[in-house]
Every structure is written in C-alpha cells, then in structure tokens.
Design a protein around this motif. Structure first.
Motif, PDB file in Angstrom:
ATOM      1  N   ASP A   9      79.250  40.153  -1.884  1.00 42.28           N
ATOM      2  CA  ASP A   9      78.270  41.062  -2.476  1.00 42.28           C
ATOM      3  C   ASP A   9      78.257  41.088  -4.001  1.00 42.28           C
ATOM      4  N   ASP A  10      79.262  40.520  -4.665  1.00 39.22           N
ATOM      5  CA  ASP A  10      79.299  40.658  -6.122  1.00 39.22           C
ATOM      6  C   ASP A  10      79.500  39.319  -6.843  1.00 39.22           C
ATOM      7  N   ASN A  37      76.877  37.334   5.290  1.00 37.24           N
ATOM      8  CA  ASN A  37      77.460  36.565   4.176  1.00 37.24           C
ATOM      9  C   ASN A  37      76.809  35.186   4.070  1.00 37.24           C
ATOM     10  N   SER A  87      69.581  36.690   0.318  1.00 39.39           N
ATOM     11  CA  SER A  87      70.944  36.882   0.808  1.00 39.39           C
ATOM     12  C   SER A  87      70.948  37.857   1.976  1.00 39.39           C
ATOM     13  N   ASP A  88      71.695  37.515   2.992  1.00 38.24           N
ATOM     14  CA  ASP A  88      71.945  38.410   4.119  1.00 38.24           C
ATOM     15  C   ASP A  88      73.378  38.907   3.970  1.00 38.24           C
ATOM     16  N   TYR A  89      73.519  40.163   3.538  1.00 43.10           N
ATOM     17  CA  TYR A  89      74.842  40.698   3.243  1.00 43.10           C
ATOM     18  C   TYR A  89      75.652  40.990   4.495  1.00 43.10           C
ATOM     19  N   ASP A  90      75.005  41.128   5.628  1.00 43.32           N
ATOM     20  CA  ASP A  90      75.730  41.326   6.886  1.00 43.32           C
ATOM     21  C   ASP A  90      76.339  40.015   7.380  1.00 43.32           C
ATOM     22  N   ASN A 139      74.192  38.398  -6.407  1.00 41.74           N
ATOM     23  CA  ASN A 139      74.264  39.271  -5.238  1.00 41.74           C
ATOM     24  C   ASN A 139      74.594  40.718  -5.593  1.00 41.74           C
ATOM     25  N   SER A 140      75.010  40.964  -6.823  1.00 45.23           N
ATOM     26  CA  SER A 140      75.277  42.337  -7.234  1.00 45.23           C
ATOM     27  C   SER A 140      73.998  43.161  -7.357  1.00 45.23           C
TER      28      SER A 140
END
Length: 129
Positions: free
Chosen positions: A30-31, A77, A72-75, A53-54
């Motif tokens: 995420d960052d 990765n 981006s799909d944060y779930d 991604n931040s």
C-alpha cells in the motif's frame, strides 16, 4: 522475500487489448511505487506507467496516454496494466518494478529505473500488424 510476478502477456493483433498483472509479495504493497517498464530489442528500457500506491497518483508515457490504464487492487496486492488499441510499436518485454522503500502521499511516481529496487521476470507482449 520480495516477489513480483507478471502475467498476461501474449500475441495480439494491432487494435487489440491485453491486461497485464503484477502480483506482489514480501513488502507493504500500500505504500510503495509500482511501475511497468518495457524493453524492445535494441532499445533502452522505458517507463510505461507507474502508480504511487500511497495516494493513487499515476504516470503514463506520452506514447500510451489514452490507451493504457494502471490500477492497483489492494486486497490482492496486484497491479494491473490495461492496454487497449495496441500498436506494433508496443511490442516489448514488459517488466513490473517496485520501489525499495515506502513512498509518502504526494510524491509523483518515479520513472527512472534506478528508482526501483525490485523487478519481476518480465512478460512478452507482441503486437502483430
């Protein structure tokens, strides 16, 4: 261990579409900055698109603007590169890369390969005319 695994490359006719995926693990997804680079035979590696991604800030090289979308799909990765209206000049090996440190909100994505410490193995994209 940081891992970046690309998939989704292949052979497509001009005007077609492909979606590349980059599955990331081993760091805080995420960052970090995540970028897609490409390298055609006899040419230097160039940044195609990147995302912070931040905060979701993105970059696109002029030659793909309007045809390519990074997300981006944060779930999961996973970073995607949706490529539409493909041209023969898009033919290259596409690499996913991640920054080797966290990047705060408000920072534009870096497009210099030196800004990325982690790389995937690459996936071939071939666009026939």
């Amino acid at each position: 261990e940081v891992r970046l695994v690309e998939s989704g490359g292949g052979l497509v006719q001009a005007g077609g579409s492909l979606r590349l995926s980059c599955s990331a693990s081993g760091f805080t997804f995420d960052d970090h900055l995540i970028a897609w680079f490409r390298q055609a035979p006899g040419k230097e590696r160039e940044a195609v698109s990147a995302i912070n991604n931040s905060d979701g800030r993105t970059y696109y090289v002029d030659s793909v603007k309007g045809r390519v979308t990074i997300s981006s799909d944060y779930d999961k990765n996973t970073v995607y590169l949706q490529m539409n209206s493909l041209k023969p000049e898009d033919t290259a090996v596409y690499y996913c890369a991640a920054s080797d440190r966290a990047v705060p909100r408000g920072i534009a994505p870096v497009i210099d390969p030196e800004g990325y410490g982690y790389w995937g193995q690459g996936t071939q994209v071939t666009v026939s005319s």
